[in-house]
Design an enzyme around this catalytic site. Structure first.
Site: not given
Length: 218
Positions: A56-59
């Protein structure tokens, strides 16, 4: 374009002809880790290993791994698609084929791949195909990219073990892609260690609540 057409476009892998052309030169990015000051692109200590995770979102995914003892450095980028040296905006269109990924460089004498895989499986939902929660598109698909056959075998065995655990809870099937590591294109500077720079920023990680029955024997 209707909502259905837009959804379909973002969740289907583009062909080579459909993919954006990208560029010959890498986009500007950091050279050192914002949290620990170590080199994002090497060189790294001899004997250290690498793996790429997409969840998912890499943050949020990057923060998860940089906090692990034995992880030397992390970085975020794009991998698994067609477009060379893509930008974030290009990747979000779904027309690069890339997933958002986290590079994890680690000392295998301190933390094992099995331990990293346990975090990977438990901290996101690997059954959602081309999405992760409200984040929709090929860029948010679940992936593991390994750098040698031994690690790929370990990853595939862990997928089998977690698949059985999910099935026992009425969940699945797993849609995680496990492949040999393709070229990693580093993301823009503002994405690197984003949640250290923006502590109240978005973190979309959410697991299934099912424990992963590894470490496995390597």
């Amino acid at each position: 374009m209707s909502f259905l057409d837009s959804y379909r476009k973002k969740t289907q892998m583009p062909s080579t002809d459909e993919a954006l052309p990208g560029r010959a030169q890498p986009i500007p990015t950091s050279t050192t880790h914002f949290v620990n000051g170590r080199p994002l692109k090497g060189p790294w200590p001899e004997g250290y290993k690498q793996v790429l995770f997409g969840m998912g979102c890499f943050w949020g995914a990057e923060r998860l791994f940089w906090q692990v003892p034995g992880v030397y450095v992390t970085a975020v980028g794009y991998a698994g698609g067609v477009t060379p040296n893509p930008t974030y905006e290009e990747t979000c269109t779904g027309l690069t084929g890339h997933a958002e990924v986290v590079l994890v460089v680690y000392d295998p004498k301190v933390v094992s791949l099995d331990e990293l895989l346990t975090l990977f499986w438990e901290e996101h939902d690997p059954t959602q195909g081309m999405r992760q929660g409200n984040d929709i598109g090929t860029t948010y698909r679940s992936v593991i990219y390994t750098f040698d056959k031994t690690d790929r075998d370990v990853a595939e065995k862990s997928r089998e073990a977690y698949s059985q655990a999910l099935a026992g809870r009425g969940l699945g099937p797993i849609t995680t892609e496990i492949e040999d590591a393709p070229e990693l294109y580093y993301a823009e500077d503002y994405h690197q260690q984003y949640l250290a720079k923006n502590p109240n920023g978005y973190c979309g990680l959410r697991g299934t609540g099912v424990s992963c029955p590894i470490p496995l024997a390597q």
